[in-house]
Write an enzyme that holds these catalytic residues in place. Structure first.
Site, PDB file in Angstrom:
ATOM      1  N   ASP A 102     168.534  11.252  32.848  1.00  7.31           N
ATOM      2  CA  ASP A 102     169.878  11.081  32.295  1.00  7.31           C
ATOM      3  C   ASP A 102     170.054   9.646  31.786  1.00  7.31           C
ATOM      4  O   ASP A 102     169.390   8.733  32.271  1.00  7.31           O
ATOM      5  CB  ASP A 102     170.958  11.268  33.371  1.00  7.31           C
ATOM      6  CG  ASP A 102     170.893  12.620  34.021  1.00  7.31           C
ATOM      7  OD1 ASP A 102     170.341  13.544  33.419  1.00  7.31           O
ATOM      8  OD2 ASP A 102     171.411  12.722  35.154  1.00  7.31           O
TER       9      ASP A 102
HETATM   10  N1  URA Z   1     168.391  14.537  38.424  1.00  2.00           N
HETATM   11  C1  URA Z   1     169.496  14.037  37.856  1.00  2.00           C
HETATM   12  O1  URA Z   1     170.617  14.373  38.241  1.00  2.00           O
HETATM   13  N2  URA Z   1     169.359  13.167  36.858  1.00  2.00           N
HETATM   14  C2  URA Z   1     168.157  12.739  36.398  1.00  2.00           C
HETATM   15  O2  URA Z   1     168.092  11.927  35.484  1.00  2.00           O
HETATM   16  C3  URA Z   1     167.019  13.265  37.009  1.00  2.00           C
HETATM   17  C4  URA Z   1     167.156  14.169  38.024  1.00  2.00           C
END
Ligand code: URA
Length: 233
Positions: A102
């Site tokens: 993310d």
């Molecule tokens: N889980 C999440 O919530 N975000 C990420 O970037 C990776 C795994």
């Protein structure tokens, strides 16, 4: 492969640009001898303006992704590709992120131009462990490790329960979580499912590879031994 195509595929320019570079004598061998469009020299012997060529196709690299960068080639805002040499975004075969982190997650991100390797890493069959460190809004309750390990936790709008995941408390509101799959926003949604909220998230390992001391925003290519290490757990 002919020199013109090799250089164009590495993103140094269009075929026209590269033809011009070659005509100008900017492309030489390691001894400074000018090379021509149809030559097929060994990759390691080519120089452009005296500099060695970028690595050939079959590239795997590790990036320490900072918060605020998106794993996309054309989103608005800052992109993980902005942290790499601009030529890398124009390579053929294309350099893709191996899964995604993310925008608000930092840590170990792999990129490769090897489609078979990419599928081997992200395939649900591989179950490669991915290790995250989460800073939470609330202290852990104490039952999260059992819930995450149960193999029965269902996230909203999912059709199958999550695979068992391992949680280790690092402090009252910090935890290390090891996942063996990669669903959308998985870590954040898992903590939301147990009434918590992830304030900061960082990935430290993918398979047998660790971020180690790689500085935030920095990247490095991974050698053949590290390709193997990725699948050793
Ligand atoms: N889980 C999440 O919530 N975000 C990420 O970037 C990776 C795994």
């Amino acid at each position: 492969m002919k020199l013109l195509r090799t250089i164009a595929n590495l993103g140094y320019g269009s075929r026209r640009d590269v033809t011009a570079m070659i005509r100008e004598g900017r492309v030489t061998d390691a001894h400074g001898e000018v090379l021509y469009t149809d030559d097929e020299p060994a990759h390691a012997d080519v120089r452009i303006d005296g500099e060695p060529l970028d690595p050939p196709a079959g590239l795997l690299l590790m990036l320490h992704k900072p918060v605020g960068y998106t794993c996309s080639t054309k989103d608005r805002g800052r992109l993980v590709y902005d942290l790499l040499p601009p030529r890398f975004a124009r390579r053929s075969p294309q350099l893709s992120t191996v899964g995604r982190l993310d925008r608000d997650t930092s840590g170990l991100l792999l990129l490769t131009d090897d489609g078979a390797l990419l599928h081997r890493i992200i395939s649900p069959k591989s179950k490669l462990p991915k290790v995250y460190e989460a800073t939470l809004a609330q202290p852990l309750r104490g039952d999260e490790a059992a819930i995450f390990a149960s193999g029965t936790l269902m996230l909203e709008s999912e059709k199958t329960p999550l695979l068992p995941a391992e949680l280790e408390a690092l402090s009252p509101a910090r935890a290390r979580l090891t996942l063996h799959e990669g669903r959308y926003h998985q870590v954040r949604r898992m903590f939301a499912a147990v009434g918590n909220h992830v304030e900061a998230l960082h990935r430290s390992h993918v398979g047998g590879l660790a971020l180690g001391g790689l500085a935030e925003g920095a990247w490095r290519t991974l050698g053949p031994g590290e390709w193997e290490q990725l699948f050793q757990q």
